[in-house]
Design an enzyme around this catalytic site. Structure first.
Site: not given
Ligand code: BG6
Length: 299
Positions: A169, A272
């Site tokens: 990510h 990602e």
């Molecule tokens: C992304 C998602 O991968 O991660 C989003 O598609 C999400 O919907 C974002 O808000 C951040 O996620 P997190 O759990 O790190 O706040």
């Protein structure tokens, strides 16, 4: 048990890798002829990567909450064994538990070309088994130099197939979100999560001027982040990944999140490399699945 002393004695490498502790987290700090970088052992979470003489490629929020058990805003969170919310258990953590548990260092090496290699293994705990009662081994390898190579391997050590969603990510640092374009997704179908999960198709490059949260599916294509103000393009080349998520929370959501820093959303962008939504992977017993990504910077 890993301590800073045992880690440095066993895996520290002069002029390459030093383990340090801060705010209760253990971090591998890297410095080689090509780049500097840092990886937190919690989550095997790469926090920074800056090739020498360049702006950081990976964005770490200035307001990231660095604390045991908390996910770190920025860097390269490892999402596993599911992506996004759990399919049936709303109390389970979004993007899985791999990013908030301690990993074990299993190897470091100075490579011939001056880069540095590190490998980490996920240590299952009672809490992770309660959410994922399967036998498997998860290994993250990173080779850090002029390029950044990351490889997430899931080996099914049990006797039944397992289904996983996963992602690197990655948060990228950009000069100014308004000037950046993402290439490589033209013609690709996507789920638009800010528009009731409507099914759409990308036309041309992706430009970001509002909240964007999209799962591009059925795509194994490279992406290119074009950042003319910093006179660079970042190439994201992937293997073993069928989905690409593009995310920027924009101002309102960033305010609610509270760990993106003032106007942080203007200088970051997530592209990602994933297996998400229907692109989840079934790993048969005795087999493994690898998600590998190479990040490189082109002038
Ligand atoms: C992304 C998602 O991968 O991660 C989003 O598609 C999400 O919907 C974002 O808000 C951040 O996620 P997190 O759990 O790190 O706040």
């Amino acid at each position: 048990m890993q301590t800073i002393e045992t880690l440095n004695a066993r895996y520290g490498i002069a002029h390459h890798v030093t383990f340090k502790e801060s705010v209760g987290l253990m971090v591998a700090e890297l410095d080689n002829v090509h780049a500097t970088a840092s990886i937190c052992l919690q989550g095997a979470h790469l926090m920074t990567w800056t090739p020498k003489g360049q702006q950081p490629v990976i964005w770490l929020s200035p307001a990231a909450k660095l604390a045991p058990g908390k996910s770190i805003r920025g860097g390269v969170p490892v999402c596993w064994p599911w992506f996004g919310p759990h399919a049936t258990q709303s109390s389970f953590p979004g993007h899985g538990f791999a990013r908030t548990v301690l990993w074990e260092v299993i190897g470091t090496k100075a490579l011939k070309d001056g880069a540095t290699w590190l490998a980490f293994r996920l240590i299952p705990t009672e809490a992770t088994r309660a959410q994922w009662p399967h036998s498997c081994e998860l290994v993250l390898q990173a080779a850090i130099g002029a390029t950044l190579d990351m490889d997430l391997g899931t080996l099914n050590t049990g006797s039944t197939p397992i289904t996983i969603g996963d992602a690197l990510h990655t948060y990228f640092a950009v000069s100014d979100i308004a000037q950046v374009a993402i290439h490589g997704l033209d013609g690709t179908p996507y789920i638009d999560k800010v528009n009731g999960s409507a099914q759409k198709q990308q036309a041309g490059p992706v430009n970001i001027y509002q909240e964007v949260d999209r799962i591009y599916y059925n795509t194994d294509r490279d992406c290119l982040i074009d950042d003319p103000a910093w006179k660079r393009r970042i190439r994201i080349a992937k293997l073993g990944s069928r989905s690409t998520v593009v995310w920027n929370p924009w101002v309102d959501k960033a305010d609610k999140m509270g760990d993106l820093g003032d106007d942080g959303y203007l200088n970051m962008l997530c592209v990602e490399s994933c297996n998400a939504a229907d692109d989840v992977v079934i790993v048969p017993p005795g087999k493994s699945h690898r998600l590998s990504v190479r990040y490189s910077v082109l002038a």
